[in-house]
Design an enzyme around this catalytic site. Structure first.
Site, PDB file in Angstrom:
ATOM      1  N   ASP A 231       0.815  -1.226   0.000  1.00  0.00           N
ATOM      2  CA  ASP A 231       0.000   0.000   0.000  1.00  0.00           C
ATOM      3  C   ASP A 231       0.846   1.274   0.000  1.00  0.00           C
ATOM      4  OD1 ASP A 231      -2.097  -1.685   2.377  1.00  0.00           O
ATOM      5  OD2 ASP A 231      -2.123  -1.759   0.197  1.00  0.00           O
TER       6      ASP A 231
HETATM    7  N1  LIG Z   1       3.267  -6.222  -3.329  1.00  0.00           N
HETATM    8  C1  LIG Z   1       2.007  -5.748  -3.128  1.00  0.00           C
HETATM    9  N2  LIG Z   1       0.970  -6.598  -3.233  1.00  0.00           N
HETATM   10  C2  LIG Z   1      -0.298  -6.118  -3.034  1.00  0.00           C
HETATM   11  C3  LIG Z   1      -0.518  -4.770  -2.687  1.00  0.00           C
HETATM   12  C4  LIG Z   1       0.619  -3.901  -2.605  1.00  0.00           C
HETATM   13  O1  LIG Z   1       0.488  -2.681  -2.333  1.00  0.00           O
HETATM   14  N3  LIG Z   1       1.854  -4.431  -2.824  1.00  0.00           N
HETATM   15  N4  LIG Z   1      -1.804  -4.344  -2.376  1.00  0.00           N
HETATM   16  C5  LIG Z   1      -2.704  -5.437  -1.990  1.00  0.00           C
HETATM   17  C6  LIG Z   1      -4.149  -5.124  -1.683  1.00  0.00           C
HETATM   18  N5  LIG Z   1      -4.327  -5.054  -0.235  1.00  0.00           N
HETATM   19  C7  LIG Z   1      -4.850  -3.884   0.223  1.00  0.00           C
HETATM   20  O2  LIG Z   1      -5.297  -3.057  -0.602  1.00  0.00           O
HETATM   21  C8  LIG Z   1      -4.027  -6.144   0.613  1.00  0.00           C
HETATM   22  C9  LIG Z   1      -4.304  -7.435   0.172  1.00  0.00           C
HETATM   23  C10 LIG Z   1      -3.989  -8.521   0.986  1.00  0.00           C
HETATM   24  C11 LIG Z   1      -3.425  -8.350   2.229  1.00  0.00           C
HETATM   25  C12 LIG Z   1      -3.082  -9.565   3.009  1.00  0.00           C
HETATM   26  O3  LIG Z   1      -2.761  -9.483   4.181  1.00  0.00           O
HETATM   27  N6  LIG Z   1      -3.134 -10.746   2.327  1.00  0.00           N
HETATM   28  C13 LIG Z   1      -2.710 -12.044   2.910  1.00  0.00           C
HETATM   29  C14 LIG Z   1      -3.690 -13.152   2.565  1.00  0.00           C
HETATM   30  C15 LIG Z   1      -5.108 -12.771   2.945  1.00  0.00           C
HETATM   31  C16 LIG Z   1      -6.094 -13.887   2.489  1.00  0.00           C
HETATM   32  O4  LIG Z   1      -5.619 -14.951   2.065  1.00  0.00           O
HETATM   33  O5  LIG Z   1      -7.310 -13.620   2.556  1.00  0.00           O
HETATM   34  C17 LIG Z   1      -1.378 -12.438   2.256  1.00  0.00           C
HETATM   35  O6  LIG Z   1      -1.186 -12.139   1.045  1.00  0.00           O
HETATM   36  O7  LIG Z   1      -0.610 -13.131   2.939  1.00  0.00           O
HETATM   37  C18 LIG Z   1      -3.153  -7.059   2.682  1.00  0.00           C
HETATM   38  C19 LIG Z   1      -3.457  -5.952   1.875  1.00  0.00           C
HETATM   39  C20 LIG Z   1      -2.693  -6.495  -3.072  1.00  0.00           C
HETATM   40  N7  LIG Z   1      -1.351  -6.979  -3.168  1.00  0.00           N
END
Ligand SMILES: Nc1nc2c(c(=O)[nH]1)N[C@@H](CN(C=O)c1ccc(C(=O)N[C@@H](CCC(=O)O)C(=O)O)cc1)CN2
Length: 288
Positions: A231
Site C-alpha cells: 500500500d
Molecule cells: N506487493 C504488493 N501486493 C499487493 C498490494 C501492494 O500494495 N503491494 N496491495 C494489496 C491489496 N491489499 C490492500 O489493498 C491487501 C491485500 C492482501 C493483504 C493480506 O494481508 N493478504 C494475505 C492473505 C489474505 C487472504 O488470504 O485472505 C497475504 O497475502 O498473505 C493485505 C493488503 C494487493 N497486493
C-alpha cells in the site's frame, strides 16, 4: 479529412526549449496538436509532457518512421524517456480478483460500454466466485487456487498468463493477495491496486473496521501502482465520502465500495490514456 491521432508521452530533465522542440517537430511534419499538457517539477528539475496530435502517418512502417524521427531529432537532444502511441490502441489488461465483485463489476461495465480504453485479456482469481459474471461478458476466467504453502507457484501462473496474453496492465480489483518482490519487479509500473482507504491512513487489512474504530468522518479509496511496500506504491487517484456516528463498520464498507469503483476506473482510464507518469514515489497525472 480527419487524420490519425497519435499520443506522445515524454519526460526528461527540465531545460529551455523542450516544448518548442516537441511542438516544432509536430508542426514541421504538418501535424495538428489537439491536446497538450506540460508540467515541471521544480524540486526534481523534471519536465513532463503529453500531447495528442493528428499526423499523416498511417501504416505501421510510417508509425515506426515517426517514432524514429522523433527519437533522432528531439528525444536524443533532451535525453527523453518517451513513447509515441499509435491511434486507437487499447491497453491489453488482465484483471485479478478474489471474492468481492464491486470493483470488477464496475470495470466490466465501463469496458463493455467503451468508456475504458482497455482490451480485457481475461480475469484471474484464487476463487470461483466471479466466474459466472465474467463469462457472461464472454471473457475467459482463470481460477488459480492457492494450495497451502505453494503461493509462489500460483503467482507464477498469473505472471505466465500475463505474458501469454500479451497483457500490458494487471489490475488488482480487490485481489487480496500480496504480490512478491519478484512479481513486483516483473510487472514494474504495470500493476494498479485499489486500496479501500484514503492512504496513508489505515493501511493493510480491514481498513473500514480500522476507520470505524477511529470514529472518522470521512472514508475513502486509493488507486496506486503496486510495489514491494504494501500500500505504499505511487498514488494515482483518491476520493472520499462523508460518514457519521450513526454508521456501522458494515455501512462504511458498503458506502466505500462505490468510491473504490469510481477511483479505480479513473486511475485505469488515465493510465490507459497515457496520462500518468511515475515521479519518484509520487505520480504526475496530466488530465488537462
Ligand atoms: N506487493 C504488493 N501486493 C499487493 C498490494 C501492494 O500494495 N503491494 N496491495 C494489496 C491489496 N491489499 C490492500 O489493498 C491487501 C491485500 C492482501 C493483504 C493480506 O494481508 N493478504 C494475505 C492473505 C489474505 C487472504 O488470504 O485472505 C497475504 O497475502 O498473505 C493485505 C493488503 C494487493 N497486493
Amino acid at each position: 479529412m480527419k487524420r490519425n491521432a497519435y499520443t506522445l508521452k515524454a519526460s526528461c530533465t527540465d531545460t529551455v526549449g523542450i516544448v518548442a522542440a516537441v511542438t516544432g517537430f509536430i508542426a514541421d511534419r504538418g501535424g495538428l496538436i489537439t491536446e497538450m499538457s506540460h508540467f515541471v517539477d521544480d524540486m526534481a528539475q523534471k519536465s513532463f509532457i503529453r500531447t495528442v496530435f493528428e499526423d499523416d502517418a498511417t501504416s505501421d512502417d510510417e508509425t515506426r518512421a515517426l517514432q524514429a524521427a522523433f527519437k533522432e531529432s528531439v528525444a536524443r537532444r533532451f535525453a527523453m524517456t518517451f513513447s509515441i502511441i499509435p491511434p486507437n490502441q487499447k491497453l491489453r489488461t488482465l484483471i485479478a480478483v478474489s471474492r468481492q465483485s464491486h470493483c470488477l463489476n464496475s470495470l466490466l461495465y465501463r469496458w463493455s460500454d467503451g468508456h475504458l480504453p482497455i482490451e480485457i485479456t481475461g480475469v484471474v482469481s484464487n476463487h470461483e466466485d466471479q466466474r459466472s459474471r465474467v463469462e457472461w461478458y464472454g471473457l475467459p476466467y482463470h481460477h488459480f487456487r492457492i494450495e497451502p504453502g505453494r503461493k509462489p507457484e500460483q503467482e507464477a501462473r498469473i505472471l505466465d498468463l500475463f505474458e501469454e496474453t500479451g497483457s500490458q496492465l494487471l489490475i488488482l480489483a480487490r485481489y487480496m493477495q500480496i504480490l512478491t518482490p519478484h512479481a513486483c519487479s516483473v510487472l514494474g509500473g504495470r500493476a494498479i491496486n485499489i486500496h479501500h482507504s484514503f492512504l496513508p491512513g489505515f493501511k493493510g487489512a480491514r481498513p473500514y473496521h480500522q476507520a470505524f474504530e477511529r470514529g472518522v468522518k470521512l472514508i475513502g479509496a486509493t488507486a496506486h501502482y503496486v510495489n514491494t511496500e504494501l500500500d505504499e506504491g505511487p498514488i494515482i487517484e483518491q476520493d472520499v465520502v462523508r460518514v457519521d456516528h450513526t454508521m456501522t463498520a458494515g455501512e462504511l464498507e458498503r458506502l466505500g465500495q462505490d468510491v473504490e469503483s469510481v477511483v479505480l476506473n479513473r486511475a485505469v482510464r488515465w493510465h490507459a490514456e497515457h496520462r500518468v507518469f511515475e515521479n519518484g514515489h509520487r505520480t504526475v497525472v496530466l488530465r488537462h
